[in-house]
Scaffold this motif. Structure first.
Motif, PDB file in Angstrom:
ATOM      1  N   PRO A 103       0.832  -1.202   0.000  1.00 48.89           N
ATOM      2  CA  PRO A 103       0.000   0.000   0.000  1.00 48.89           C
ATOM      3  C   PRO A 103       0.866   1.251   0.000  1.00 48.89           C
ATOM      4  O   PRO A 103       1.947   1.284   0.584  1.00 48.89           O
ATOM      5  N   GLY A 104       0.384   2.286  -0.674  1.00 46.33           N
ATOM      6  CA  GLY A 104       1.123   3.538  -0.696  1.00 46.33           C
ATOM      7  C   GLY A 104       0.686   4.427  -1.830  1.00 46.33           C
ATOM      8  O   GLY A 104      -0.311   4.175  -2.509  1.00 46.33           O
ATOM      9  N   GLY A 105       1.455   5.492  -2.050  1.00 41.29           N
ATOM     10  CA  GLY A 105       1.141   6.432  -3.117  1.00 41.29           C
ATOM     11  C   GLY A 105       1.907   7.719  -2.947  1.00 41.29           C
ATOM     12  O   GLY A 105       2.866   7.797  -2.171  1.00 41.29           O
ATOM     13  N   PHE A 106       1.475   8.757  -3.671  1.00 39.22           N
ATOM     14  CA  PHE A 106       2.113  10.059  -3.578  1.00 39.22           C
ATOM     15  C   PHE A 106       1.908  10.643  -2.182  1.00 39.22           C
ATOM     16  O   PHE A 106       0.829  10.522  -1.592  1.00 39.22           O
ATOM     17  N   ALA A 107       2.926  11.313  -1.681  1.00 38.90           N
ATOM     18  CA  ALA A 107       2.801  12.003  -0.399  1.00 38.90           C
ATOM     19  C   ALA A 107       1.994  13.282  -0.590  1.00 38.90           C
ATOM     20  O   ALA A 107       2.224  14.039  -1.532  1.00 38.90           O
ATOM     21  N   ASP A 108       1.032  13.506   0.287  1.00 43.08           N
ATOM     22  CA  ASP A 108       0.213  14.710   0.237  1.00 43.08           C
ATOM     23  C   ASP A 108       0.868  15.837   1.017  1.00 43.08           C
ATOM     24  O   ASP A 108       1.419  15.615   2.113  1.00 43.08           O
ATOM     25  N   ILE A 109       0.801  17.041   0.479  1.00 49.39           N
ATOM     26  CA  ILE A 109       1.280  18.216   1.195  1.00 49.39           C
ATOM     27  C   ILE A 109       0.427  18.417   2.443  1.00 49.39           C
ATOM     28  O   ILE A 109      -0.799  18.283   2.417  1.00 49.39           O
ATOM     29  N   GLY A 110       1.070  18.724   3.561  1.00 49.93           N
ATOM     30  CA  GLY A 110       0.360  18.971   4.813  1.00 49.93           C
ATOM     31  C   GLY A 110       0.368  17.790   5.758  1.00 49.93           C
ATOM     32  O   GLY A 110      -0.048  17.925   6.908  1.00 49.93           O
ATOM     33  N   SER A 111       0.823  16.621   5.287  1.00 53.34           N
ATOM     34  CA  SER A 111       0.887  15.434   6.140  1.00 53.34           C
ATOM     35  C   SER A 111       2.336  14.970   6.247  1.00 53.34           C
ATOM     36  O   SER A 111       3.106  15.072   5.286  1.00 53.34           O
ATOM     37  N   SER A 112       2.700  14.444   7.413  1.00 53.30           N
ATOM     38  CA  SER A 112       4.047  13.912   7.603  1.00 53.30           C
ATOM     39  C   SER A 112       4.179  12.585   6.859  1.00 53.30           C
ATOM     40  O   SER A 112       3.171  11.988   6.450  1.00 53.30           O
ATOM     41  N   PRO A 113       5.407  12.072   6.666  1.00 51.52           N
ATOM     42  CA  PRO A 113       5.563  10.766   6.013  1.00 51.52           C
ATOM     43  C   PRO A 113       4.766   9.666   6.711  1.00 51.52           C
ATOM     44  O   PRO A 113       4.110   8.856   6.054  1.00 51.52           O
ATOM     45  N   ALA A 114       4.824   9.631   8.059  1.00 53.29           N
ATOM     46  CA  ALA A 114       4.091   8.598   8.793  1.00 53.29           C
ATOM     47  C   ALA A 114       2.589   8.749   8.601  1.00 53.29           C
ATOM     48  O   ALA A 114       1.864   7.764   8.384  1.00 53.29           O
ATOM     49  N   GLU A 115       2.096   9.969   8.675  1.00 54.40           N
ATOM     50  CA  GLU A 115       0.657  10.195   8.474  1.00 54.40           C
ATOM     51  C   GLU A 115       0.241   9.775   7.071  1.00 54.40           C
ATOM     52  O   GLU A 115      -0.839   9.185   6.882  1.00 54.40           O
ATOM     53  N   ASN A 116       1.084  10.071   6.088  1.00 56.34           N
ATOM     54  CA  ASN A 116       0.764   9.682   4.721  1.00 56.34           C
ATOM     55  C   ASN A 116       0.638   8.177   4.580  1.00 56.34           C
ATOM     56  O   ASN A 116      -0.344   7.677   4.017  1.00 56.34           O
ATOM     57  N   ILE A 117       1.624   7.418   5.079  1.00 56.46           N
ATOM     58  CA  ILE A 117       1.568   5.976   4.859  1.00 56.46           C
ATOM     59  C   ILE A 117       0.489   5.318   5.704  1.00 56.46           C
ATOM     60  O   ILE A 117      -0.170   4.363   5.271  1.00 56.46           O
ATOM     61  N   GLU A 118       0.265   5.814   6.901  1.00 59.38           N
ATOM     62  CA  GLU A 118      -0.795   5.252   7.736  1.00 59.38           C
ATOM     63  C   GLU A 118      -2.158   5.459   7.069  1.00 59.38           C
ATOM     64  O   GLU A 118      -3.016   4.552   7.094  1.00 59.38           O
ATOM     65  N   ARG A 119      -2.353   6.614   6.452  1.00 57.38           N
ATOM     66  CA  ARG A 119      -3.611   6.874   5.747  1.00 57.38           C
ATOM     67  C   ARG A 119      -3.734   6.001   4.505  1.00 57.38           C
ATOM     68  O   ARG A 119      -4.805   5.454   4.212  1.00 57.38           O
ATOM     69  N   GLU A 120      -2.620   5.855   3.759  1.00 55.45           N
ATOM     70  CA  GLU A 120      -2.663   5.040   2.542  1.00 55.45           C
ATOM     71  C   GLU A 120      -3.010   3.585   2.843  1.00 55.45           C
ATOM     72  O   GLU A 120      -3.789   2.963   2.118  1.00 55.45           O
ATOM     73  N   VAL A 121      -2.410   3.024   3.901  1.00 56.44           N
ATOM     74  CA  VAL A 121      -2.699   1.628   4.246  1.00 56.44           C
ATOM     75  C   VAL A 121      -4.174   1.471   4.608  1.00 56.44           C
ATOM     76  O   VAL A 121      -4.836   0.497   4.215  1.00 56.44           O
ATOM     77  N   PHE A 122      -4.712   2.447   5.325  1.00 60.61           N
ATOM     78  CA  PHE A 122      -6.126   2.366   5.711  1.00 60.61           C
ATOM     79  C   PHE A 122      -7.029   2.487   4.480  1.00 60.61           C
ATOM     80  O   PHE A 122      -8.000   1.732   4.332  1.00 60.61           O
TER      81      PHE A 122
END
Length: 214
Positions: A103-122
């Protein structure tokens, strides 16, 4: 290891930066003159907000933050999460190419790396996870991914489930499940290589000292 999670950016500053990023993306992609006018107005409002927050003239903001569609080009960020359970790794089947990937994708502006990947997995596998450690940071062009006109840095995180639920597909995926390292399905090579997955298993077994992130 993760840095202090309470050390976050000012909420209004983060929102203004995100608003400007969205407006500039719209300016770049729209072909409708009326939409361009709206995006121009939103971008102007966002710059004014940033100027107010920084107590500086708007002209300083315009020179400080180059448009995303021009100026100095920087690599895009792609983030992937390795969730390992009972010797198998979580993969999702992408609707776009019917291939499998972490799971993953492009990092969104405004979110940290951890927040990005945790959101992508969900979003892609329906699992709540916590990013544990960064196990690899790769420049895409230095590894045997398919050729791409864009330039990427790829960040790979080991992630731990925080709930005992089973994976399920999301809006951009058609399937999700765990796979043993010797029984991997057809991988989406633009997203991850077999070497990326084996590196995740190696990092999981070694439990190396984590790099700081966020």
């Amino acid at each position: 290891m993760r840095q202090d999670p309470t050390a976050t950016e000012d909420t209004w500053l983060a929102r203004a930066k995100r608003l400007l990023a969205l407006a500039e993306t719209g300016q770049h992609f729209t072909t409708d003159p009326f939409d361009r006018g709206r995006y121009d107005e939103i971008a102007g409002m966002a710059r004014a907000m940033l100027a107010d927050l920084g107590r500086v003239p708007v002209s300083r903001i315009e020179g400080l933050i180059p448009p995303h569609a021009g100026g100095y080009a920087t690599p895009s960020i792609d983030i992937r999460g390795a969730v390992i359970r009972n010797g198998s790794i979580l993969l999702v089947r992408e609707r776009s190419d019917a291939m499998w990937a972490m799971p993953g994708g492009f990092a969104d502006i405004g979110s940290s790396p951890a927040e990005n990947i945790e959101r992508e997995v969900f979003e892609e596998a329906g699992l709540q996870v916590s990013a544990r450690s960064l196990y690899a940071l790769r420049h895409k062009v230095r590894h045997p991914y398919p050729a791409d006109a864009r330039d990427f840095y790829k960040l790979f995180f080991l992630c731990d489930p925080v709930a005992g639920t089973e994976p399920q597909p999301g809006a951009e995926t058609s399937d999700a499940g765990y796979f043993a390292p010797d029984a991997l399905p057809a991988l989406s090579q633009v997203r991850n290589l077999e070497a990326d997955i084996h590196a995740a298993f190696d990092a999981h077994r070694r439990a190396p000292s984590p790099a700081m992130f966020d």
